[in-house]
Design a protein around this motif. Structure first.
Motif, short mmCIF file in Angstrom:
data_model
loop_
_atom_site.label_atom_id
_atom_site.label_comp_id
_atom_site.label_asym_id
_atom_site.label_seq_id
_atom_site.Cartn_x
_atom_site.Cartn_y
_atom_site.Cartn_z
N UNK A 45 0.83 -1.60 0.10
CA UNK A 45 -0.23 0.04 -0.02
C UNK A 45 0.72 0.94 -0.10
N UNK A 46 1.97 1.46 0.69
CA UNK A 46 2.60 1.97 0.85
C UNK A 46 3.53 3.13 -0.50
N UNK A 47 4.40 1.66 -0.83
CA UNK A 47 4.72 1.84 -2.32
C UNK A 47 4.25 2.13 -3.66
N UNK A 48 2.47 2.23 -2.58
CA UNK A 48 1.46 2.28 -4.44
C UNK A 48 1.28 3.90 -3.66
N UNK A 49 0.71 3.68 -2.74
CA UNK A 49 0.21 5.70 -2.48
C UNK A 49 1.35 6.34 -2.24
N UNK A 50 2.46 6.59 -0.97
CA UNK A 50 2.49 6.79 -0.34
C UNK A 50 2.23 8.43 0.12
N UNK A 207 -16.31 -0.55 1.21
CA UNK A 207 -16.02 0.05 0.13
C UNK A 207 -15.92 1.11 -0.03
N UNK A 208 -16.97 1.71 1.17
CA UNK A 208 -17.41 3.48 0.85
C UNK A 208 -15.95 4.13 1.84
N UNK A 209 -15.70 3.97 2.85
CA UNK A 209 -14.98 4.59 3.38
C UNK A 209 -13.23 4.42 2.92
N UNK A 210 -13.18 3.35 3.02
CA UNK A 210 -11.68 3.10 1.98
C UNK A 210 -10.81 3.87 0.77
N UNK A 211 -10.09 3.71 0.76
CA UNK A 211 -9.54 4.96 -0.59
C UNK A 211 -9.63 4.08 -1.92
N UNK A 212 -9.41 3.92 -3.01
CA UNK A 212 -9.45 3.10 -4.40
C UNK A 212 -7.83 2.09 -3.81
N UNK A 213 -7.69 1.30 -4.06
CA UNK A 213 -6.77 0.31 -4.38
C UNK A 213 -5.98 0.17 -2.30
N UNK A 214 -6.86 0.91 -1.27
CA UNK A 214 -5.95 0.48 0.46
C UNK A 214 -6.96 -0.45 -0.19
N UNK A 215 -6.24 -1.41 1.78
CA UNK A 215 -5.94 -2.67 1.45
C UNK A 215 -6.90 -2.79 2.57
N UNK A 216 -7.23 -4.15 3.15
CA UNK A 216 -7.25 -4.42 4.08
C UNK A 216 -6.51 -5.92 4.51
N UNK A 217 -6.31 -6.16 5.97
CA UNK A 217 -6.71 -8.07 6.02
C UNK A 217 -6.83 -7.99 7.56
N UNK A 218 -8.27 -9.05 7.51
CA UNK A 218 -8.90 -9.67 7.78
C UNK A 218 -8.92 -11.01 8.61
N UNK A 219 -8.98 -11.32 9.62
CA UNK A 219 -8.85 -12.65 10.14
C UNK A 219 -10.06 -12.77 10.94
N UNK A 220 -10.82 -14.13 10.59
CA UNK A 220 -11.68 -14.57 11.23
C UNK A 220 -11.78 -16.11 11.46
N UNK A 221 -12.28 -16.44 13.35
CA UNK A 221 -11.66 -17.33 13.63
C UNK A 221 -13.00 -18.43 12.58
N UNK A 222 -12.54 -19.25 12.49
CA UNK A 222 -12.98 -20.15 10.97
C UNK A 222 -13.28 -21.37 11.19
N UNK A 223 -12.81 -22.77 9.61
CA UNK A 223 -12.63 -24.00 9.97
C UNK A 223 -12.43 -23.91 8.76
N UNK A 224 -11.93 -25.20 8.63
CA UNK A 224 -10.95 -25.98 7.07
C UNK A 224 -12.20 -26.41 6.70
N UNK A 225 -12.87 -27.87 7.88
CA UNK A 225 -13.63 -28.72 7.25
C UNK A 225 -14.90 -27.02 6.33
N UNK A 226 -15.58 -28.11 5.08
CA UNK A 226 -16.49 -27.82 4.67
C UNK A 226 -17.97 -27.99 5.36
N UNK A 227 -18.37 -28.80 6.74
CA UNK A 227 -19.44 -28.59 7.66
C UNK A 227 -19.20 -28.10 8.38
N UNK A 228 -20.15 -27.26 8.45
CA UNK A 228 -20.59 -26.18 9.53
C UNK A 228 -20.63 -26.62 10.82
N UNK A 229 -20.97 -28.37 11.12
CA UNK A 229 -21.10 -28.66 12.77
C UNK A 229 -19.32 -29.36 12.69
N UNK A 230 -18.21 -29.21 12.67
CA UNK A 230 -16.74 -29.82 12.90
C UNK A 230 -16.05 -28.99 14.65
#
Length: 362
Positions: A45-50, A207-230
């Motif tokens: 992001x910094x290299x692109x926008x500075x 999308x309304x708040x982040x500038x064009x070319x801006x970035x997000x890194x999101x970490x969500x507690x999730x799962x590897x399995x395709x089954x919602x119950x695991x």
């Protein structure tokens, strides 16, 4: 986010031994695991926008100042390194940092540590370091929080699995407090649809708040399995449901109380996150990483089941007090500690993390 849930959903405040500040060791480990992804994204992001004034938001910051301010410090150090590499160290960079969580969050614990944080930052960065302005932003990230085209970088860790409300139409999810083995198919469907709606709303607002070319890194507690119950996605809640059912059997909790208690959370797979990002369309998915962290996430906590029980208490206590009553907590978590100890003696329990790096289109 529903008004009642806004008021109730928070990590346990304060600094006692069962507070989020003292027990969030798993969250700290997750932040360490995802550090290279955050560094890569904000460097690009910094290299692109500075930008002369770089705006960073940490959404769902909670109250563990070492985690939250640690992320801020790492991001600033990364930018300062990139700034020197491109020869832009002749001017003082400005940083505008926004710490967001729901209004009930314990912001005071973070704010009290800011003077020490700022002093450390100046010593670390040296004389040419510019200015870092830190702001608290109370509110739900399932709505607008910032002016249009304002943010350059958004970070969120272990927050987006929390839903804006308990899904509707899950009254038949008896004896469960989340998606369980005995949950009917409509319950699983309702949970996913609520997550899809909420995550899409989150992306649309950002999308309304982040500038064009801006970035997000999101970490969500999730799962590897395709089954919602695991086990990897809901075992910690299964164990808590077992304790609550035992207390119902013993007459310590009303059955109706248990049957109307459901955790407002959904742990998605990487494929589900990817699908929603593509469908919403405002961001390009650059990178997906799936990692895991053990319930005993460091040597310091090895074989200490009570640390994990305290960690879960700091997360669940406000919800439990709101629905049941405070007087059950000590008994509940003593039982939970015991059932966790038995489980951890038999098997290796882990949390699965889904981390995505996104770029704002346009």
């Amino acid at each position: 986010m529903t008004i009642q849930l806004k008021q109730v959903l928070r990590m346990k405040e304060g600094t006692d031994e069962t507070s989020y500040v003292k027990t969030s060791y798993i969250q700290k480990q997750v932040l360490s695991l995802t550090k290279p992804i955050k560094e890569k994204a904000i460097t690009e992001l910094y290299y692109k926008a500075r930008p002369a004034s770089l705006c960073i938001a940490d959404l769902g910051c909670s109250s563990a100042e070492l985690n939250t301010l640690g992320v801020v410090s790492e991001l600033i150090q990364t930018i300062e390194k990139a700034r020197r590499e491109v020869g832009n160290n002749g001017y003082q960079q400005e940083y505008q940092v926004y710490l967001n969580d729901l209004p009930g969050n314990d912001f005071n614990t973070i704010f009290r540590s800011l003077p020490m944080f700022e002093d450390k930052l100046k010593k670390l960065m040296g004389q040419n370091f510019g200015y870092c302005f830190i702001n608290g932003v109370p509110g739900s990230f399932y709505g607008r929080l910032f002016p249009a085209n304002h943010l350059h970088f958004v970070h969120s860790s272990y927050s987006l699995m929390w839903l804006s409300q308990v899904p509707e139409g899950i009254e038949d999810n008896k004896r469960n407090i989340y998606i369980g083995k005995t949950s009917p198919p409509n319950v699983v469907k309702a949970y996913y649809e609520q997550f899809e709606k909420d995550f899409s709303t989150f992306l649309r607002c950002r999308s309304e708040e982040v500038v064009g070319g801006g970035m997000m890194v999101l970490t969500i507690l999730g799962r590897r399995s395709n089954e919602p119950y695991s086990k990897e996605s809901c075992y910690e809640w299964d164990l808590l449901a077992t304790v609550l059912n035992d207390m119902v059997f013993e007459g310590l909790i009303e059955e109706e109380k248990l049957n109307t208690f459901n955790i407002p959370q959904y742990t998605p797979s990487a494929a589900e996150v990817n699908r929603i990002v593509e469908k919403e369309g405002s961001f390009t998915l650059n990178h997906v990483d799936v990692s895991e962290v053990n319930w005993n996430s460091s040597e310091q906590h090895k074989r200490n089941h009570y640390d994990f029980a305290r960690c879960m208490r700091s997360v669940a206590e406000p919800l439990l007090i709101n629905h049941f009553d405070e007087h059950i907590l000590e008994d509940l978590f003593n039982r939970y500690k015991d059932i966790v100890r038995v489980s951890m003696a038999k098997e290796n329990n882990v949390f699965i993390n889904v981390t995505v790096s996104l770029t704002r289109n346009g």
